[in-house]
Design a protein around this motif. Sequence first.
Motif, short mmCIF file in Angstrom:
data_model
loop_
_atom_site.label_atom_id
_atom_site.label_comp_id
_atom_site.label_asym_id
_atom_site.label_seq_id
_atom_site.Cartn_x
_atom_site.Cartn_y
_atom_site.Cartn_z
N GLU A 197 -20.23 -12.61 14.15
CA GLU A 197 -18.95 -12.08 13.69
C GLU A 197 -18.05 -13.18 13.14
OE1 GLU A 197 -20.08 -11.95 16.80
OE2 GLU A 197 -19.94 -9.96 17.69
N MET A 198 -18.59 -13.99 12.25
CA MET A 198 -17.89 -15.19 11.77
C MET A 198 -16.75 -14.84 10.83
SD MET A 198 -21.37 -17.27 10.98
CE MET A 198 -22.70 -17.25 12.17
N ARG A 199 -17.02 -13.98 9.87
CA ARG A 199 -15.96 -13.54 8.97
C ARG A 199 -14.89 -12.79 9.75
NH1 ARG A 199 -13.95 -9.14 6.35
NH2 ARG A 199 -13.25 -9.45 4.17
N THR A 200 -15.33 -11.84 10.57
CA THR A 200 -14.40 -11.02 11.35
C THR A 200 -13.52 -11.89 12.24
OG1 THR A 200 -16.06 -9.25 11.39
CG2 THR A 200 -14.25 -9.10 12.97
N ALA A 201 -14.13 -12.78 13.00
CA ALA A 201 -13.38 -13.63 13.94
C ALA A 201 -12.43 -14.57 13.21
CB ALA A 201 -14.35 -14.42 14.81
N SER A 202 -12.87 -15.12 12.08
CA SER A 202 -12.01 -16.06 11.36
C SER A 202 -10.79 -15.36 10.77
CB SER A 202 -12.80 -16.79 10.27
OG SER A 202 -13.15 -15.92 9.21
N ARG A 203 -10.98 -14.15 10.29
CA ARG A 203 -9.84 -13.40 9.73
C ARG A 203 -8.88 -12.95 10.84
NH1 ARG A 203 -10.75 -12.32 4.28
NH2 ARG A 203 -9.30 -10.56 4.21
N ILE A 204 -9.44 -12.56 11.97
CA ILE A 204 -8.60 -12.21 13.12
C ILE A 204 -7.82 -13.43 13.59
CG2 ILE A 204 -8.73 -11.63 15.57
CD1 ILE A 204 -10.99 -9.64 14.79
N GLY A 216 -15.46 -13.90 2.34
CA GLY A 216 -14.07 -13.85 2.78
C GLY A 216 -13.74 -14.43 4.13
N ALA A 217 -14.67 -15.16 4.75
CA ALA A 217 -14.32 -15.85 5.99
C ALA A 217 -13.21 -16.86 5.72
CB ALA A 217 -15.54 -16.57 6.57
N GLN A 218 -12.31 -17.05 6.68
CA GLN A 218 -11.17 -17.94 6.51
C GLN A 218 -11.60 -19.38 6.81
OE1 GLN A 218 -7.82 -16.89 5.53
NE2 GLN A 218 -9.25 -15.31 4.87
N PRO A 219 -11.62 -20.25 5.80
CA PRO A 219 -12.17 -21.60 5.97
C PRO A 219 -11.51 -22.41 7.08
CG PRO A 219 -11.86 -21.10 3.64
CD PRO A 219 -11.20 -19.99 4.41
N GLU A 220 -10.20 -22.22 7.29
CA GLU A 220 -9.49 -23.06 8.26
C GLU A 220 -9.92 -22.78 9.70
OE1 GLU A 220 -6.38 -19.84 7.08
OE2 GLU A 220 -8.27 -20.69 6.32
N PHE A 221 -10.55 -21.62 9.94
CA PHE A 221 -11.02 -21.30 11.29
C PHE A 221 -12.53 -21.19 11.38
CE2 PHE A 221 -6.64 -19.80 11.22
CZ PHE A 221 -6.15 -20.37 12.39
N PHE A 222 -13.20 -21.26 10.25
CA PHE A 222 -14.63 -20.98 10.21
C PHE A 222 -15.46 -21.93 11.07
CE2 PHE A 222 -18.84 -21.27 8.15
CZ PHE A 222 -19.23 -19.94 8.30
N ALA A 223 -15.06 -23.18 11.16
CA ALA A 223 -15.83 -24.17 11.92
C ALA A 223 -15.99 -23.78 13.39
CB ALA A 223 -15.18 -25.54 11.82
N HIS A 224 -15.03 -23.05 13.93
CA HIS A 224 -15.11 -22.63 15.32
C HIS A 224 -16.23 -21.61 15.55
CE1 HIS A 224 -11.34 -24.54 16.65
NE2 HIS A 224 -10.85 -24.19 15.47
N ARG A 280 -10.84 -0.69 7.52
CA ARG A 280 -11.76 -0.48 6.39
C ARG A 280 -12.36 -1.80 5.91
NH1 ARG A 280 -8.78 4.34 2.82
NH2 ARG A 280 -8.71 5.85 4.55
N ASP A 281 -11.59 -2.87 5.98
CA ASP A 281 -12.12 -4.18 5.61
C ASP A 281 -13.23 -4.59 6.58
OD1 ASP A 281 -11.96 -6.85 4.18
OD2 ASP A 281 -11.51 -7.45 6.23
N PHE A 282 -13.00 -4.43 7.87
CA PHE A 282 -14.03 -4.77 8.85
C PHE A 282 -15.25 -3.87 8.69
CE2 PHE A 282 -10.34 -6.18 11.75
CZ PHE A 282 -10.39 -7.47 11.23
N HIS A 283 -15.00 -2.59 8.38
CA HIS A 283 -16.12 -1.66 8.19
C HIS A 283 -16.98 -2.07 7.00
CE1 HIS A 283 -18.04 2.31 8.86
NE2 HIS A 283 -18.36 2.17 7.58
N ARG A 284 -16.33 -2.52 5.96
CA ARG A 284 -17.06 -2.91 4.73
C ARG A 284 -17.85 -4.19 4.92
NH1 ARG A 284 -15.77 -5.13 -0.66
NH2 ARG A 284 -16.98 -3.91 -2.17
#
Length: 435
Positions: A26-33, A76-84, A14-18
């Motif tokens: 897919e920056m937010r999605t990939a960083s959270r994964i 909500g992208a995860q900052p520690e992985f966002f640069a990738h 549901r989070d990914f759907h929203r």
Amino acid sequence: MNDNLKQQLIAWRRDFHRHPEQGFLEMRTASRIAAELHQLGYALRLGREVMREDAIMGKPDAATTAAHAEWALANGAQPEFFAHFKDGFTAVVAELDTGKSGPTTAFRVDMDALPILESSEAAHRPQQLGFRSIKEGSMHACAHDGHSAMGLALAHLIMQNKDRLCGKLRLIFQPAEEGVRGAKSMVEAGVVDDADYFIAVHLGTGVAHRHFVAASSGFLATSKLDVQFKGVAAHAGAAPQEGKNALLAAATAALNLHAISRHSAGASRINVGELHAGNGRNIIANHASLKIETRGADAEVNDYVEAQARRIIAAAADMYALEYDIRLVGSSIHCQPSPALAKRLAALATQSPHFSHVIEEESSSLGSEDAAYFVQRVQDRGGEASYCIVGTELAAGHHHERFDIHEDSLIAGVDILFRAACDINALKYSTLTSK
């Protein structure tokens, strides 16, 4: 799978759907994964590490990518992985190396959404339950939100049982499946070069709820082409003879593209999905664009349709004395699943309480899938590969504004993938636990 993980599985979906993100965005999605997989202890390879840049097709331009990066960080992208991922290289590969001799098994799920405005009707369940897309014009209308969530749940189950597994288990989170744009760059980067087994999964695609297809084999080879006609503008009343009409060239091409003769060697398709042209009713159109696709039962048939399409486009441009450009923005190939792996997956599904009907192989689909690149690479190197389908009840068809899945199918999908991981990597499912 215990109740906590089931609830988390649905929450991820549901989070990914929203928060849907289209291909290579897919920056937010990939960083959270990536953050979740890192916390679990997987070895990660991210972004450019697992994508060969010169094999990427149809990537958004720099301005679109930068604008979406701002949205992703704000949502909500995860900052520690966002640069990738911020430059649009959004692939994630996670691996567990057990340190014990055994096969390398790769599982692929996709992450991207579609350019669709999601329904806001009161009866639409995501609207009712508060997880409708917050990014207007983008929507998960093909279950990739569910696929990504299933990949994370599978990662949890594998890691919980890592001491009882052998070999290597690899989780591939692929960008840009829509438009068949993302897989080839990962394959060319060597992501599955050492894989002994490869399994891709999809929810729905016409398969009934609680049904399972161990191997789908009906995918067509395809090419996605963006076409530009460049003409000369002129006043439509005062000096039409001075213009070169790009709109008429595009219209001529569109009509004749749909007249391409079909090929006797197998199914073939051609479609003009978009035509845009001109600037005003009293101006000879100096520009026009087409978005088209070709498909064929195999590479030979698709190559025939594509060659005919290119000939027609060139002829239409010549007719109106225009310049033109054709850009390949996506492609995939035909593939056949490995019979032995299909039989193995079907047998595992018959043991699952989540399926009432199991089909070993089905070839009714005439769509296309870029997982075919993974399948072929693994098979070419002596491995086995399959593309399986977990049936689900749908609120509306794929790529529809009211698309929604039955969330029980998420649990069924994780179950069969985990059974496959345990069976292939040496231990029996019955000896393992899902804490």
